[in-house]
Design an enzyme around this catalytic site. Sequence first.
Site, short mmCIF file in Angstrom:
data_model
loop_
_atom_site.label_atom_id
_atom_site.label_comp_id
_atom_site.label_asym_id
_atom_site.label_seq_id
_atom_site.Cartn_x
_atom_site.Cartn_y
_atom_site.Cartn_z
N GLU A 288 47.64 16.37 7.34
CA GLU A 288 46.45 15.58 7.01
C GLU A 288 45.21 16.46 6.91
OE1 GLU A 288 43.94 11.85 9.04
OE2 GLU A 288 45.32 13.06 10.24
N LYS A 352 43.88 6.67 2.27
CA LYS A 352 44.14 5.98 3.53
C LYS A 352 43.44 4.63 3.51
CE LYS A 352 44.07 6.70 8.55
NZ LYS A 352 43.66 7.57 9.67
N CYS A 405 48.16 9.58 9.10
CA CYS A 405 47.85 9.55 10.52
C CYS A 405 48.41 8.28 11.17
CB CYS A 405 46.34 9.70 10.72
SG CYS A 405 45.85 9.94 12.46
#
Length: 531
Positions: A288, A352, A405
Amino acid sequence: MERIAARIMLLDGWRRAALVVVSGAVCALALPPVDFFAPAFLSFPVLVWLLDGTSGDPGKRWSRGLRQAFFIGWLFGLGYFVAGLWWIGNALMVEADEFAWALPLAVLGLPAVLALFYGLACAGARLLWSEGVGRIAVLAASFGLAEWLRSFVATGFPWNAIGYAAMPVPLMMQSVAVVGLFGVSALAVFVFAAPALLGTRRGAVLGLSVAGVLAALHLGYGAYRLSQPIGEADSTKQLTVRLVQPNIDQASKMNDDDRIATFEKHLRLTAQPPQPGHKQPDIIVWPETTIPFILTQNPDALRQIANTLKPGQLLITGTVRSEDQGAGLAPRYYNSIYVIDSSGQIVAAADKVHLVPFGEYVPFQDILSKLGITNVVDLPGGFSPGAKRSLLSLPNGLKLYPLICYEIIFPDEMTAGMLGANAIVNVTNDAWFGNSPGPYQHFQQARLRAVETGLPVIRVANNGISATIDPHGNVVSGLRLNAEGVEDATLDFSISEKQARFPVKYNFWLVTVLLLSVGVFSRSGFISRGN
């Protein structure tokens, strides 16, 4: 056992409060990296007996008993979440001069908020509390509902749901494919709490028998499913995936002077020759927010990537994406995943969707910013959420379901939109949390999503734990926490075509209705007469 139960029921004041907090903390031993679930068979009976104590006085006002039950559940949750989540404070110590003041909020405040759900669970169970097995059933149903609520209320944070205590190894993970995380949580509480029946004798034979059957089914189904082949191998869809784990200290990642060195380290690891027994990697995955600058504004970086990749190779990397909003307006920033081909072209991207409050954005920012509350991630205005979740379509025909994540901890993120995916790709940066239980807990949750969905998971973390995980939750290949290097694994992406499933949330509701029905019948006296 009856004498111990009676003494616990009669506790009050600080002794009762201390016991319930300790019981919750001891229960956290069932979580990674300890994975010792036996203490849960002590913690939950104590919780049951303490709740029994709130209903022992016939003259006590109904509302008072409800308040006491809520407070007992809240204290249990406080002990459990402080013991299981203390490591979150490590993220604030990366820039201690700016965020150390918030340490009590992370270590005590967040657990205190999460504990409210367990308080509600115990208060809800108190509404149908009875003698015998019924109270065990309603407590189990209430905890399952509390974990479900915890997954979406205030953006949700279902980290360390009780069900994870019952699923430390693949043999014990397979039930999640049938009833989901919240169904396992409810049934786990029933099994963990069943020994409380030995303290009152009422319903002990029935309750312990049912708990024994549930435990046997849990293990038996796990053994059966692990004995079954995942799918028929298809050599045309076998690709070699390289996991790149650079193990860069979080302070270095945030240091402007180290950005070029960080980027070049990823390139060096990517360029390493294939590991013994593997061919040249087809897909390389970086963690990430790996690229320490806006990639689309740095064509030289794209050229360096193209020069490092072999013809036909693809790079999947976490990065920050910016979006211009026009004159006079600040750009929007997104925590994103790019797929880059060997010519340096970005061929697929995803943003995200589920952001971390106070980590990636500040809720009610206009108000809280005046109080000096800012993001832990130093980015003007924080990140913006992606508009929708979409598959990454690769030039080789594969489709990957991207989760960045902690998005992978949410069972409800496993939506019908993932159907057609060949695998889940999860990139993360757990270096914020240092050498603590956090990365181990995060990794276990990623393994459970593989079992839940029937899809392999490709997980890459900056400092670990990086791994390829098969649809049974087995680690195919990986790198331990704080290791530096690469790991090559050959994955068969054809198996997902037969394994992928819709979410199993409806089975959770069936479990909940059955448990609540037991509670209602028990309260009416039907079950107790049968015992």
